[in-house]
Scaffold this active site. Sequence first.
Site, PDB file in Angstrom:
ATOM      1  N   ASP A  31      52.875  54.231 138.448  1.00 39.83           N
ATOM      2  CA  ASP A  31      53.271  52.887 138.034  1.00 39.83           C
ATOM      3  C   ASP A  31      54.537  52.890 137.183  1.00 39.83           C
ATOM      4  OD1 ASP A  31      51.022  52.189 139.297  1.00 39.83           O
ATOM      5  OD2 ASP A  31      49.974  51.366 137.533  1.00 39.83           O
ATOM      6  N   ALA A  32      54.609  53.862 136.260  1.00 36.70           N
ATOM      7  CA  ALA A  32      55.716  53.866 135.305  1.00 36.70           C
ATOM      8  C   ALA A  32      57.056  53.990 136.035  1.00 36.70           C
ATOM      9  CB  ALA A  32      55.546  55.009 134.311  1.00 36.70           C
ATOM     10  N   TYR A  34      57.661  53.112 139.171  1.00 38.73           N
ATOM     11  CA  TYR A  34      57.890  51.859 139.886  1.00 38.73           C
ATOM     12  C   TYR A  34      58.475  50.806 138.925  1.00 38.73           C
ATOM     13  CZ  TYR A  34      57.013  47.690 142.670  1.00 38.73           C
ATOM     14  OH  TYR A  34      57.166  46.510 143.369  1.00 38.73           O
ATOM     15  N   ASP A  35      57.844  50.701 137.768  1.00 39.49           N
ATOM     16  CA  ASP A  35      58.299  49.721 136.776  1.00 39.49           C
ATOM     17  C   ASP A  35      59.755  49.965 136.378  1.00 39.49           C
ATOM     18  OD1 ASP A  35      55.812  48.671 136.866  1.00 39.49           O
ATOM     19  OD2 ASP A  35      55.128  49.574 134.977  1.00 39.49           O
ATOM     20  N   GLU A 117      38.637  42.613 166.694  1.00 37.84           N
ATOM     21  CA  GLU A 117      39.094  42.692 165.305  1.00 37.84           C
ATOM     22  C   GLU A 117      38.155  41.902 164.401  1.00 37.84           C
ATOM     23  OE1 GLU A 117      42.750  39.504 165.716  1.00 37.84           O
ATOM     24  OE2 GLU A 117      42.837  41.351 166.846  1.00 37.84           O
ATOM     25  N   LYS A 119      36.989  38.858 161.777  1.00 38.01           N
ATOM     26  CA  LYS A 119      37.297  37.451 161.523  1.00 38.01           C
ATOM     27  C   LYS A 119      37.370  37.283 160.005  1.00 38.01           C
ATOM     28  CE  LYS A 119      36.419  32.727 162.831  1.00 38.01           C
ATOM     29  NZ  LYS A 119      36.554  32.090 161.527  1.00 38.01           N
ATOM     30  N   ASP A 121      38.009  35.538 156.389  1.00 34.12           N
ATOM     31  CA  ASP A 121      37.546  34.235 155.936  1.00 34.12           C
ATOM     32  C   ASP A 121      38.508  33.679 154.899  1.00 34.12           C
ATOM     33  OD1 ASP A 121      35.917  32.102 155.906  1.00 34.12           O
ATOM     34  OD2 ASP A 121      34.276  33.061 154.808  1.00 34.12           O
ATOM     35  N   ARG A 140      48.172  25.879 158.682  1.00 32.42           N
ATOM     36  CA  ARG A 140      47.908  25.449 160.038  1.00 32.42           C
ATOM     37  C   ARG A 140      47.950  23.924 160.155  1.00 32.42           C
ATOM     38  NH1 ARG A 140      42.657  24.664 162.488  1.00 32.42           N
ATOM     39  NH2 ARG A 140      42.993  24.420 164.707  1.00 32.42           N
ATOM     40  N   GLU A 176      45.827  35.655 158.455  1.00 30.60           N
ATOM     41  CA  GLU A 176      44.945  35.001 157.504  1.00 30.60           C
ATOM     42  C   GLU A 176      45.316  35.406 156.083  1.00 30.60           C
ATOM     43  OE1 GLU A 176      42.836  33.073 159.090  1.00 30.60           O
ATOM     44  OE2 GLU A 176      41.047  32.739 157.853  1.00 30.60           O
ATOM     45  N   TYR A 226      46.306  39.503 156.400  1.00 33.84           N
ATOM     46  CA  TYR A 226      46.311  40.340 157.594  1.00 33.84           C
ATOM     47  C   TYR A 226      46.869  39.548 158.767  1.00 33.84           C
ATOM     48  CZ  TYR A 226      43.667  44.282 155.725  1.00 33.84           C
ATOM     49  OH  TYR A 226      43.275  45.382 155.013  1.00 33.84           O
ATOM     50  N   LYS A 293      39.393  39.372 171.839  1.00 31.31           N
ATOM     51  CA  LYS A 293      40.497  38.781 172.587  1.00 31.31           C
ATOM     52  C   LYS A 293      40.718  39.607 173.843  1.00 31.31           C
ATOM     53  CE  LYS A 293      42.561  37.268 168.268  1.00 31.31           C
ATOM     54  NZ  LYS A 293      43.558  37.490 167.225  1.00 31.31           N
ATOM     55  N   LYS A 317      29.921  35.475 165.395  1.00 31.79           N
ATOM     56  CA  LYS A 317      29.530  35.379 163.993  1.00 31.79           C
ATOM     57  C   LYS A 317      28.523  36.437 163.561  1.00 31.79           C
ATOM     58  CE  LYS A 317      30.440  31.224 162.218  1.00 31.79           C
ATOM     59  NZ  LYS A 317      31.258  30.919 161.076  1.00 31.79           N
ATOM     60  N   CYS A 419      15.466  35.799 121.634  1.00 28.55           N
ATOM     61  CA  CYS A 419      15.514  36.773 122.723  1.00 28.55           C
ATOM     62  C   CYS A 419      14.118  36.972 123.316  1.00 28.55           C
ATOM     63  CB  CYS A 419      16.057  38.094 122.187  1.00 28.55           C
ATOM     64  SG  CYS A 419      15.964  39.442 123.371  1.00 28.55           S
ATOM     65  N   CYS A 422      13.079  40.906 122.383  1.00 24.68           N
ATOM     66  CA  CYS A 422      12.832  41.419 121.033  1.00 24.68           C
ATOM     67  C   CYS A 422      12.604  40.308 120.011  1.00 24.68           C
ATOM     68  CB  CYS A 422      13.978  42.329 120.589  1.00 24.68           C
ATOM     69  SG  CYS A 422      15.492  41.430 120.209  1.00 24.68           S
ATOM     70  N   CYS A 437      21.925  38.203 122.279  1.00 27.78           N
ATOM     71  CA  CYS A 437      20.803  38.558 121.429  1.00 27.78           C
ATOM     72  C   CYS A 437      21.397  39.284 120.236  1.00 27.78           C
ATOM     73  CB  CYS A 437      19.857  39.466 122.204  1.00 27.78           C
ATOM     74  SG  CYS A 437      18.795  40.445 121.139  1.00 27.78           S
ATOM     75  N   CYS A 443      16.821  45.937 120.028  1.00 31.94           N
ATOM     76  CA  CYS A 443      16.408  45.296 121.281  1.00 31.94           C
ATOM     77  C   CYS A 443      16.332  46.315 122.420  1.00 31.94           C
ATOM     78  CB  CYS A 443      17.388  44.178 121.645  1.00 31.94           C
ATOM     79  SG  CYS A 443      16.875  43.295 123.126  1.00 31.94           S
TER      80      CYS A 443
END
Length: 680
Positions: A31-32, A34-35, A117, A119, A121, A140, A176, A226, A293, A317, A419, A422, A437, A443
């Site tokens: 990360d470092a 990239y930053d 493939e 589906k 959501d 869409r 999607e 995707y 498909k 489904k 609680c 206890c 609690c 507890c």
Amino acid sequence: MEAAQRVADLRREIERHDHAYYVLDSPTVPDAEYDRLFRELQAIEAEHPHLATPDSPTQRVGGKPLAGFSQVRHVVPMLSIRTETDTEPSGAMAFDARVRREMGLAETDPPVEYAAELKFDGLAINLRYESGVLVQAATRGDGETGEDVTQNIRTVRSIPLRLQGEVPEVLEVRGEAFMSRMDFERYNEKQRAQGRAALVNPRNGAAGSIRQLDPAMAAERPLSFYAYGLGETRGWDLPATHGGVLDALAAFGLPVCEHRAVVQGAAGLIAFHARMRELRDALPFDIDGVVYKVNALSLQQRLGFVTREPRWAVAHKYPAEEMLTTVEAIEVQVGRTGAITPVARLAPVFVGGVTVTNATLHNEIEARRKDVRIGDTVIVRRAGDVIPEVVSVVLERRPMRDLLGDEPLHPAFELPKSCPVCGSAIERPEDEAIARCTGGLICPAQRKQALLHFAGRRAMDIEGLGDKLVEQLVDNAIVKTPADLYKLGLLAMVNLERMAEKSAANILDAIAKSKQTTLARFIFALGIRNVGEATAKDLARHFGTLDALMAADVDALQQVPDVGPVVAASVARFFAEPHNVEVIEQLRAGGVSWAEGEPSAVVNSPIAGKTFVLTGSLPTLTRDEAKDMIEALGGKVAGSVSKKTDYVVAGAEAGSKLDKAQALGITILDESQFRELISS
Ligand code: IVH
């Protein structure tokens, strides 16, 4: 001139890292680093504003809030797809039979080839690239006209702002946009901690994010994407098959889901449906089915459409992940940090593949906001292996006191004052959403929950250490802290009520096995307040070693992406507590360990960035163990074999994946060769 060259180089390099990180899921630099590149690019662009073009990686969240979305007319209409609600194999057979009939095929003719493939959501989106540059993204809408959501889509990090390779003059990509379960949970955790409304499900989260007029708000609700098809194209020789189209899109740098296959006939569809159903819970996102498909584009054209739906495709489904049931009671549970969680006891309902009898209401504020009452009909959601939750109440079905229906039969939910475990007082600090609690040290519920969390599947994964056993271990004062688990002997275990020697040995075995873990799992297992699985992974990735994490102050912690002041404070507080440090030292002394190293050391491991597929059963490793070992060393495990697979690790009874690997000439390893590779 020099600046322009440097900007171009930096962009190319950042795009390459973005692609590796967000599309291939296998980071190439820490990360470092990239930053550093990113900041350098920002600095040059700030100095030379004319160089800050819209396709720069710095311009993802650049836009200003809009007054409204403008309309976009789709050159090629965005169709919908016929849904097969018969979730059994017969659903796939019916589709295949229909296709064969339409094509006039006889029974003796060979099977039809299909592309299968997932589906996804979320929301269908059309991405328009001109000369390889993303110029527009649209929803869409009604299929003819959608809304211009370019600004929000630009914030989706896996969507390239510029394509790779020889690009067509115009390429419209359809796919999607969705919210991963992890991003959904993470966003909701944050919302709940602040007593704010949580998202109902990832789908609504995605819709909300896309509809944001302020792109900065959209960026707060991260989406994934995707690609699954095409819109208008110009200046491109289309591949002959749908599978070929997806391969080409992936080669342009677009995210294409790895879980896809080209299969033959109904039998191939049925096998894919079954395989993906097995995989469903383990996927990082929701799917509500699979899509078939006809693979050859020429045949697709021949089959054509009936009213807005292609004859050549169908969505098959799976059983729903949201179902209706009724609330029989509302109780509260005491968590490992004393957090009081209201839980609805439900009439048993089959949802997301299991029978659910309890669902969380998260906290008092959320329970009140949803206003769940005894007798209510509620929508329950269970997706993946997350805890089932009550999504909402179906108010029109609420039982009423009288026929006029203006007085509910049951009162609104109220949190108990003490609680249930206890008896200590329950308190909720004014600026917090969660009541607790106050009996921290006395507890038993808190100790038990801490151990259960520690042993959980996503934490140290100690199989067999469940409710009943933890109860006995704590009540008999055999185990006080997680470190005590690693000191257990057979004698102590066998003396427990109803514990046979064999099962005691199995549990000790599972405890021993759990010693080899990952840093992320270990951090998560500690049960630090506000540190969920996602944050634990971020911390592990950022710091690389436990010592570095333990030494980090609040400022250093806030350098981790997604870690704000609240999380940073709880992490720092946790490690400042000598008792906690003592338990950690005991755990390490007891043999708990993981592959450590700076994030860069992981990148240098022999398998960093390599994709593995596991198949068949290995002699000594479980699938999860092998997966953890690979991931700890920076490798990646995929569910299916493709050209992108680097190694297939095969055990006994390996099936079609092994055949495919052989066909593609991919290196195949047995367990001992695998062990050799990772220790090289
Ligand atoms: S293909 C002409 N493939 O499901 C075929 N759709 O009505 C157009 N969806 O609006 C759709 N995953 O948002 C296709 N692998 C997939 C899909 C998929 C999800 C969505 C899409 C569409 C709806 C079907």
